[in-house]
Design an enzyme around this catalytic site. Sequence first.
Site, PDB file in Angstrom:
ATOM      1  N   CYS A 140     -17.515  38.227  97.245  1.00 37.60           N
ATOM      2  CA  CYS A 140     -17.536  37.458  95.996  1.00 37.60           C
ATOM      3  C   CYS A 140     -16.193  36.811  95.657  1.00 37.60           C
ATOM      4  O   CYS A 140     -16.145  35.722  95.119  1.00 37.60           O
ATOM      5  CB  CYS A 140     -17.942  38.376  94.870  1.00 37.60           C
ATOM      6  N   GLU A 178     -14.370  46.452  86.502  1.00 37.92           N
ATOM      7  CA  GLU A 178     -14.585  47.667  87.278  1.00 37.92           C
ATOM      8  C   GLU A 178     -13.215  48.198  87.682  1.00 37.92           C
ATOM      9  O   GLU A 178     -12.213  47.494  87.638  1.00 37.92           O
ATOM     10  CB  GLU A 178     -15.439  47.360  88.516  1.00 37.92           C
ATOM     11  N   ASN A 205     -23.692  43.037 100.001  1.00 38.31           N
ATOM     12  CA  ASN A 205     -22.542  42.956 100.904  1.00 38.31           C
ATOM     13  C   ASN A 205     -21.757  44.268 101.049  1.00 38.31           C
ATOM     14  O   ASN A 205     -21.176  44.522 102.090  1.00 38.31           O
ATOM     15  CB  ASN A 205     -21.620  41.806 100.490  1.00 38.31           C
ATOM     16  N   GLU A 247     -20.594  41.690  87.412  1.00 40.45           N
ATOM     17  CA  GLU A 247     -19.680  41.307  88.492  1.00 40.45           C
ATOM     18  C   GLU A 247     -20.398  40.238  89.297  1.00 40.45           C
ATOM     19  O   GLU A 247     -21.260  40.545  90.117  1.00 40.45           O
ATOM     20  CB  GLU A 247     -19.390  42.523  89.386  1.00 40.45           C
TER      21      GLU A 247
END
Length: 484
Positions: A284, A458, A153, A250
């Site tokens: 997400c 992150e 994405n 993630e």
Amino acid sequence: MKNVQPQGSHFIDGAYVEDTAGREIACIYAATGETVATLHAATPAVVEQALASALRAQKEWAALAPVARGRVLSRVAALLRERNEELSELESIDTGKPIQETLVADATSGAEALEYYGGLTATLTGETVPLGGDFVYTIREPLGVCLGIGAWNYPTQIACWKAAPALACGNAMVFKPSEVTPLCALKLAEIFIEAGAPAGLFNVVNGYGDAAASMVSDPRVAKVSLTGSVPTGRKVYAAAAEGMRHVTMELGGKSPLIIFEDADIENAVSAAINGNFYSTGQICSNGTRVFVHEAIVDEFTERLLERTRTAVIGDPLNPDTQIGPMITETQRRKVLEYIEIGKTEGAELLLGGTAPEGGGFYIEPTIFGNVTDEMRIAREEIFGPVLSILTFGSEEEVVARANDTEFGLAAGLFTKDFTRAHRVVAQLQAGTCWINEYNLTPVEAPFGGVKMSGVGRENARAAIEHYSQVKSVYVAMGDVAAAF
Ligand code: NDP
């Protein structure tokens, strides 16, 4: 269509590399279904070349003065900004995301990460721990070669969010993009070389899951950072554990967006739109379970429908387009199946639900009302433009229902009552929360999930902990005491 065929399928040791013995990867423009480039998946020889050169480059890179490393990252950021238009066009072709999104959310977001970590590089130091005479000092060391594995994405952003902190800490990175978006990371690798990074510091290996899996198990890889689905995360985490490698995961989500009865309705509707339809819902952290207080659900739903009906669906390269296609036909089919499941389960289809006629992998923005917690559309990650409205009565009830999921990536709430906002956020099981906003992820703030949504963080200083390790050095100032 512009020629986007890269000079080679991989970028290793400062140059494009090709090995036509690898399985073909057709790069398909999601808006039309046409093949715009053909690549070849990495063979074991390509993987070997990538890891060997990264290992060499890492030593050279870690030996540089930190400020010199930071300067290279800053130069990469400047080049990304300078070429934003060209890179955004490529991102739109690679992913099908509208150009009005890619111009502001991809190369620019990558540049922010590189600016942030470029500035941080020279500040990464250890500490001194006094022990009353003797003392300990710590050295923050790189891990070595880090493997980044990306979802489709945000191919540029994901590569930068992983590479920037990894490189700031003195590591090298081998990045494996999703096989459906193999183009953008190659450009990034070119830019790293142009900015003065040593050859091999940021290598891109294109291929399918097996290419990534072979690197996860390679003893030369010290760390694996994956952005992907929970099932892939489980496999990669398990394989990494075999070699006791560091991981960042993630993964997916099914995040709640809670609209209390005192919310500003227009802002809440804006957040629901951004949190469900941006990037055609392929994000997400999307707030796909929209819990609306029963006193305002009619007003909220009416405005949401009114505004969503005006969405401009079309060619991603047209600046007026607000909704592009899904990434692949497979993903579109999956989303359409979920829409059927929603209808069968008794949810009320209020808008969309179908695939527009013509080419490309389009799906209309879809809104379901009367969704209940046990429905599959409220429990499983769909990863498409499907918004579910659920109603609630009390704060206690909505917190319990929001948390009743295996995921824990993100959560948002809208209220004008600030004590309630902080009280509720404190109870939400999610790595990232928004109060009166949704889906903003500045590089200055840590980002990541709890529960099945992931491990590690992150962005921000938090990522430094996941790309470096601390060595403790005990220094004795006196004699050594021994029993005999
Ligand atoms: P996948 O999990 O299918 O794939 C992610 C990456 O892992 C791809 O590059 C894939 O390669 C690779 N891969 C697949 N199998 C293996 C394996 N056994 N070993 C090593 N690597 C492997 O995710 P998608 O690409 O479909 O992306 C969508 C998912 O990503 C959603 O669940 C979404 O929530 C999540 N996501 C999470 C984000 C976050 O920050 N938390 C952000 C964006 C997305 P290949 O594609 O070639 O098979």
